[in-house]
Design a protein around this motif. Structure first.
Motif, PDB file in Angstrom:
ATOM      1  N   MET A 196       8.112   8.138  -0.111  1.00  0.00           N
ATOM      2  CA  MET A 196       7.835   8.555  -1.475  1.00  0.00           C
ATOM      3  C   MET A 196       6.367   8.323  -1.796  1.00  0.00           C
ATOM      4  SD  MET A 196       9.880   7.456  -4.873  1.00  0.00           S
ATOM      5  CE  MET A 196       8.992   7.341  -6.393  1.00  0.00           C
ATOM      6  N   ALA A 197       5.762   9.248  -2.487  1.00  0.00           N
ATOM      7  CA  ALA A 197       4.333   9.184  -2.781  1.00  0.00           C
ATOM      8  C   ALA A 197       4.018   8.083  -3.792  1.00  0.00           C
ATOM      9  CB  ALA A 197       3.853  10.527  -3.327  1.00  0.00           C
ATOM     10  N   ILE A 198       2.851   7.495  -3.645  1.00  0.00           N
ATOM     11  CA  ILE A 198       2.338   6.544  -4.621  1.00  0.00           C
ATOM     12  C   ILE A 198       1.654   7.372  -5.707  1.00  0.00           C
ATOM     13  CG2 ILE A 198       0.686   4.697  -5.029  1.00  0.00           C
ATOM     14  CD1 ILE A 198       1.052   3.915  -2.064  1.00  0.00           C
ATOM     15  N   SER A 199       2.055   7.163  -6.951  1.00  0.00           N
ATOM     16  CA  SER A 199       1.464   7.878  -8.075  1.00  0.00           C
ATOM     17  C   SER A 199       0.400   6.989  -8.708  1.00  0.00           C
ATOM     18  CB  SER A 199       2.550   8.223  -9.094  1.00  0.00           C
ATOM     19  OG  SER A 199       2.011   9.000 -10.126  1.00  0.00           O
ATOM     20  N   LEU A 200      -0.826   7.500  -8.777  1.00  0.00           N
ATOM     21  CA  LEU A 200      -1.951   6.712  -9.266  1.00  0.00           C
ATOM     22  C   LEU A 200      -2.331   7.089 -10.694  1.00  0.00           C
ATOM     23  CD1 LEU A 200      -4.350   6.730  -6.185  1.00  0.00           C
ATOM     24  CD2 LEU A 200      -2.651   5.021  -6.815  1.00  0.00           C
ATOM     25  N   GLN A 201      -2.941   6.136 -11.372  1.00  0.00           N
ATOM     26  CA  GLN A 201      -3.568   6.352 -12.671  1.00  0.00           C
ATOM     27  C   GLN A 201      -5.080   6.333 -12.458  1.00  0.00           C
ATOM     28  OE1 GLN A 201      -1.658   6.860 -15.493  1.00  0.00           O
ATOM     29  NE2 GLN A 201       0.047   6.790 -14.065  1.00  0.00           N
ATOM     30  N   LYS A 226      -7.061   2.205  -7.122  1.00  0.00           N
ATOM     31  CA  LYS A 226      -7.418   2.350  -5.713  1.00  0.00           C
ATOM     32  C   LYS A 226      -6.219   1.932  -4.890  1.00  0.00           C
ATOM     33  CE  LYS A 226     -12.184   1.388  -6.741  1.00  0.00           C
ATOM     34  NZ  LYS A 226     -13.229   0.414  -6.866  1.00  0.00           N
ATOM     35  N   VAL A 227      -6.024   2.633  -3.772  1.00  0.00           N
ATOM     36  CA  VAL A 227      -4.883   2.315  -2.921  1.00  0.00           C
ATOM     37  C   VAL A 227      -5.280   2.476  -1.463  1.00  0.00           C
ATOM     38  CG1 VAL A 227      -3.908   4.644  -2.950  1.00  0.00           C
ATOM     39  CG2 VAL A 227      -2.399   2.711  -2.614  1.00  0.00           C
ATOM     40  N   ASP A 228      -4.713   1.616  -0.641  1.00  0.00           N
ATOM     41  CA  ASP A 228      -4.929   1.681   0.794  1.00  0.00           C
ATOM     42  C   ASP A 228      -4.291   2.957   1.343  1.00  0.00           C
ATOM     43  OD1 ASP A 228      -5.159   0.686   3.604  1.00  0.00           O
ATOM     44  OD2 ASP A 228      -2.987   0.771   3.360  1.00  0.00           O
ATOM     45  N   LEU A 229      -4.936   3.583   2.279  1.00  0.00           N
ATOM     46  CA  LEU A 229      -4.397   4.788   2.898  1.00  0.00           C
ATOM     47  C   LEU A 229      -3.991   4.526   4.355  1.00  0.00           C
ATOM     48  CD1 LEU A 229      -3.796   7.832   2.687  1.00  0.00           C
ATOM     49  CD2 LEU A 229      -6.157   8.238   3.383  1.00  0.00           C
ATOM     50  N   THR A 230      -4.926   4.043   5.167  1.00  0.00           N
ATOM     51  CA  THR A 230      -4.642   3.925   6.598  1.00  0.00           C
ATOM     52  C   THR A 230      -3.972   2.605   6.989  1.00  0.00           C
ATOM     53  OG1 THR A 230      -6.912   3.161   6.971  1.00  0.00           O
ATOM     54  CG2 THR A 230      -6.462   5.512   7.312  1.00  0.00           C
ATOM     55  N   LYS A 231      -4.208   1.534   6.249  1.00  0.00           N
ATOM     56  CA  LYS A 231      -3.604   0.247   6.603  1.00  0.00           C
ATOM     57  C   LYS A 231      -2.082   0.308   6.473  1.00  0.00           C
ATOM     58  CE  LYS A 231      -4.242  -4.684   5.861  1.00  0.00           C
ATOM     59  NZ  LYS A 231      -4.939  -5.695   5.069  1.00  0.00           N
ATOM     60  N   SER A 232      -1.602   0.957   5.410  1.00  0.00           N
ATOM     61  CA  SER A 232      -0.149   1.044   5.200  1.00  0.00           C
ATOM     62  C   SER A 232       0.471   2.244   5.921  1.00  0.00           C
ATOM     63  CB  SER A 232       0.171   1.090   3.708  1.00  0.00           C
ATOM     64  OG  SER A 232      -0.520   2.148   3.093  1.00  0.00           O
ATOM     65  N   ASN A 233      -0.357   3.057   6.540  1.00  0.00           N
ATOM     66  CA  ASN A 233       0.105   4.200   7.333  1.00  0.00           C
ATOM     67  C   ASN A 233      -0.569   4.151   8.702  1.00  0.00           C
ATOM     68  OD1 ASN A 233       1.654   5.949   5.255  1.00  0.00           O
ATOM     69  ND2 ASN A 233      -0.265   5.463   4.205  1.00  0.00           N
ATOM     70  N   ILE A 274      -0.004  10.113  -1.471  1.00  0.00           N
ATOM     71  CA  ILE A 274      -0.625   9.698  -2.729  1.00  0.00           C
ATOM     72  C   ILE A 274      -0.715  10.911  -3.648  1.00  0.00           C
ATOM     73  CG2 ILE A 274      -2.755   8.829  -3.794  1.00  0.00           C
ATOM     74  CD1 ILE A 274      -3.392   7.503  -1.060  1.00  0.00           C
ATOM     75  N   ARG A 275      -0.507  10.692  -4.943  1.00  0.00           N
ATOM     76  CA  ARG A 275      -0.663  11.756  -5.930  1.00  0.00           C
ATOM     77  C   ARG A 275      -1.336  11.181  -7.171  1.00  0.00           C
ATOM     78  NH1 ARG A 275       1.832  16.787  -6.662  1.00  0.00           N
ATOM     79  NH2 ARG A 275       1.553  17.574  -8.755  1.00  0.00           N
ATOM     80  N   TYR A 276      -2.292  11.936  -7.705  1.00  0.00           N
ATOM     81  CA  TYR A 276      -2.966  11.558  -8.948  1.00  0.00           C
ATOM     82  C   TYR A 276      -2.969  12.774  -9.858  1.00  0.00           C
ATOM     83  CZ  TYR A 276      -6.962  10.601 -12.060  1.00  0.00           C
ATOM     84  OH  TYR A 276      -7.787  10.468 -13.139  1.00  0.00           O
TER      85      TYR A 276
END
Length: 192
Positions: free
Chosen positions: A1-6, A10-17, A142-144
């Motif tokens: 499921m995508a992380i929805s940002l406000q 900021k969110v990690d991309l490669t560390k968690s994937n 990720i989605r913003y």
């Protein structure tokens, strides 16, 4: 499921994937009811920035007329002239493994083509979003959703990928500019 940002998150991309290198940045928007008699043409632009936050070479400004970065890491897939339909209106493919070591950030913007001449701005645009998709699986990571916070702006920096040591992160920016693509280019060290 995508992380929805406000905005501002900021969110990690490669560390968690782990192992993720090839992603698609999808950008989309809808046009509000608009009776100006002229078409709306929004364009995605990508700026590959050095540690000073500037484009070191004009070729590191990727858009429909320069669809590929010199290192081959960023590819603009084509210009959508109307924004009609559902889903992504324009896409940019990024291969994180190919990004030059001189690039610290990859910034994504959306501008309105001929906005001043057509009396158009982001107050007339709705449902704008940016999303990060795993190219191999098609999974949205990720989605913003930018929201309706804009009125007179003719360009928006929607987000950026940036290096954090050996990992990549995503920052939801959502900053508007009143002076369109020229303003973005100037801020990133380009003359247009």
């Amino acid at each position: 499921m995508a992380i929805s940002l406000q905005k501002g998150q900021k969110v990690d991309l490669t560390k968690s994937n782990p192992g993720l290198t090839k992603i698609i940045i999808g950008l989309g928007w809808d046009i509000n009811k608009y009776d100006g008699g002229k078409d709306f043409d929004l364009d995605a632009s990508v700026f590959l920035l050095n540690s000073e936050g500037k484009v070191a070479d004009d070729k590191n400004f990727v858009f429909f007329n320069n669809p590929k970065s010199p290192d081959g890491s960023v590819t603009h897939t084509g210009d959508n002239l109307s924004g009609a339909g559902d889903g992504d209106d324009e896409q940019v493919k990024v291969d994180l493994a190919l990004v030059s070591s001189s690039v610290d950030k990859i910034t994504f913007g959306i501008t309105i083509h001929d906005a001043k001449e057509r009396s158009q701005n982001f107050g007339q645009v709705s449902n704008a979003f940016v999303r990060v998709v795993n190219e191999a699986s098609g999974e949205e990571i990720i989605r913003y959703d930018l929201g309706e916070d804009f009125s007179v702006e003719t360009a928006v920096v929607v987000g950026e990928l940036y290096r954090n040591n050996t990992e990549w992160k995503f920052n939801a920016i959502g900053s508007g500019y009143q002076n369109g693509l020229a303003g973005l280019c100037k801020d990133f060290g380009l003359d247009v």
